[in-house]
Design an enzyme around this catalytic site. Structure first.
Site, short mmCIF file in Angstrom:
data_model
loop_
_atom_site.label_atom_id
_atom_site.label_comp_id
_atom_site.label_asym_id
_atom_site.label_seq_id
_atom_site.Cartn_x
_atom_site.Cartn_y
_atom_site.Cartn_z
N LYS A 21 -0.48 -8.16 7.36
CA LYS A 21 0.78 -7.97 8.08
C LYS A 21 0.55 -8.00 9.60
CE LYS A 21 3.25 -5.19 4.57
NZ LYS A 21 3.71 -3.79 4.27
N TYR A 45 11.28 -8.61 0.52
CA TYR A 45 11.44 -7.20 0.15
C TYR A 45 12.80 -6.93 -0.52
CZ TYR A 45 7.14 -5.56 2.40
OH TYR A 45 5.82 -5.31 2.72
N PHE A 61 14.18 2.54 4.22
CA PHE A 61 13.18 1.84 5.03
C PHE A 61 13.35 0.32 5.03
CE2 PHE A 61 11.29 2.51 0.79
CZ PHE A 61 10.84 1.24 0.47
N ARG A 108 -4.56 -4.48 -5.62
CA ARG A 108 -3.84 -3.22 -5.35
C ARG A 108 -4.85 -2.08 -5.15
NH1 ARG A 108 1.53 -3.16 -4.00
NH2 ARG A 108 1.55 -1.02 -4.73
N THR A 144 0.12 3.35 -0.47
CA THR A 144 1.00 2.68 0.50
C THR A 144 0.70 3.03 1.96
OG1 THR A 144 2.73 2.47 -1.16
CG2 THR A 144 3.42 2.29 1.13
N ARG A 186 -6.30 0.21 3.32
CA ARG A 186 -5.37 1.07 4.05
C ARG A 186 -6.01 2.40 4.42
NH1 ARG A 186 -0.28 -0.27 0.04
NH2 ARG A 186 0.69 -1.93 1.25
N ASN A 190 1.13 -0.61 7.62
CA ASN A 190 0.06 -0.39 6.63
C ASN A 190 -0.77 -1.63 6.33
OD1 ASN A 190 2.01 -1.71 5.26
ND2 ASN A 190 2.20 -0.23 3.60
N HIS A 198 0.03 -6.43 2.42
CA HIS A 198 0.94 -6.46 1.28
C HIS A 198 0.18 -7.07 0.10
CE1 HIS A 198 4.30 -7.27 -1.38
NE2 HIS A 198 3.74 -8.45 -1.58
N GLU A 258 6.96 -13.95 -5.23
CA GLU A 258 6.50 -13.90 -3.84
C GLU A 258 5.72 -15.17 -3.46
OE1 GLU A 258 4.35 -10.23 -3.76
OE2 GLU A 258 6.16 -9.02 -3.96
P1 IDP Z 1 3.53 -1.14 -1.37
O1 IDP Z 1 3.38 -2.03 -0.16
O2 IDP Z 1 2.37 -0.19 -1.49
O3 IDP Z 1 3.79 -1.91 -2.65
P2 IDP Z 1 6.34 -0.36 -1.47
O4 IDP Z 1 6.82 0.95 -2.00
O5 IDP Z 1 6.58 -1.58 -2.31
O6 IDP Z 1 4.80 -0.20 -1.10
O7 IDP Z 1 7.05 -0.56 -0.05
C1 IDP Z 1 7.00 -1.82 0.59
C2 IDP Z 1 6.64 -1.61 2.04
O8 IDP Z 1 7.71 -0.92 2.68
C3 IDP Z 1 5.41 -0.76 2.28
O9 IDP Z 1 4.20 -1.50 2.25
C4 IDP Z 1 5.69 -0.21 3.67
O10 IDP Z 1 5.36 -1.18 4.67
C5 IDP Z 1 7.19 -0.02 3.65
N1 IDP Z 1 7.60 1.33 3.27
C6 IDP Z 1 7.67 1.84 2.03
N2 IDP Z 1 8.11 3.12 2.03
C7 IDP Z 1 8.33 3.41 3.33
C8 IDP Z 1 8.78 4.59 3.99
O11 IDP Z 1 9.07 5.63 3.38
N3 IDP Z 1 8.84 4.53 5.36
C9 IDP Z 1 8.52 3.40 6.07
N4 IDP Z 1 8.10 2.27 5.47
C10 IDP Z 1 7.99 2.28 4.12
MG MG Z 2 5.44 -3.02 -3.26
#
Ligand code: IDP
Ligand code: MG
Length: 152
Positions: free
Chosen positions: A9, A49, A57, A85, A91, A102, A112, A115, A126
């Site tokens: 990212k 997304y 978010f 993963r 996350t 991460r 973070n 992806h 995707e």
């Molecule tokens: P993942 O990337 O570990 O699969 P997801 O829950 O699918 O996590 O969320 C997608 C992306 O959205 C995350 O990688 C992060 O960048 C962002 N994100 C998720 N939850 C939050 C939050 O509570 N605050 C801010 N950003 C978030």
């Molecule tokens: Mg995800």
């Protein structure tokens, strides 16, 4: 061969962490099938997304993903989705285990670094957002029996 979409990212690119992050997938034994450096548009980020539309978010994460160039890749290998993963970790960097990408490189709750697709269905969706079938390469790789052997 299972395939997964991995994105370094905008924060990973801006922090000059491409090489270090990419090497985690490479040294694990996965195979790079496609890669492009691109500035993801906000509309593409919103499609990427789409499963999170309506969440608090959603606007933030789509702005983040479209804020600056990313390195978008397809990695292949048996079990590639779950392996990636695990390599990525939880996350948020502040919660991810040391040893994961991460966990080792970040501590933000917003940014973070990477992806990774979370299921075969999301990987197929995707990958199709970023690559045509012709852009995804299949080629023999010499160490495959050494990396993926079941030792039977
Ligand atoms: P993942 O990337 O570990 O699969 P997801 O829950 O699918 O996590 O969320 C997608 C992306 O959205 C995350 O990688 C992060 O960048 C962002 N994100 C998720 N939850 C939050 C939050 O509570 N605050 C801010 N950003 C978030
Ligand atoms: Mg995800």
């Amino acid at each position: 061969m299972e395939k997964t979409l991995i994105i370094i990212k905008p924060d990973g690119v801006q922090r000059r962490l491409i090489g270090l992050i990419l090497s985690r997938f490479e040294r694990k034994g996965l195979q790079l099938a496609a890669a492009k450096l691109m500035h993801i548009s906000e509309s593409l980020a919103r499609r990427h997304y789409a499963v999170h539309e309506g969440k608090s978010f959603f606007d933030g994460v789509t702005k983040y993903l479209s804020s600056s160039p990313s390195l978008v890749m397809v990695w292949a290998g048996p079990g590639a989705i779950q392996i990636c993963r695990k390599l990525m970790g939880k996350t948020f960097g502040c919660e991810a285990e040391p040893g994961t990408i991460r966990g080792d490189f970040g501590c933000s709750r917003g940014y973070n670094l990477v992806h990774g697709s979370d299921s075969p269905e999301s990987a197929a969706y995707e990958i199709s957002l970023y690559f045509t079938p012709e852009e995804i390469l299949t080629y023999p790789i010499t160490d495959e029996p050494w990396v993926f052997s079941n030792n039977q």
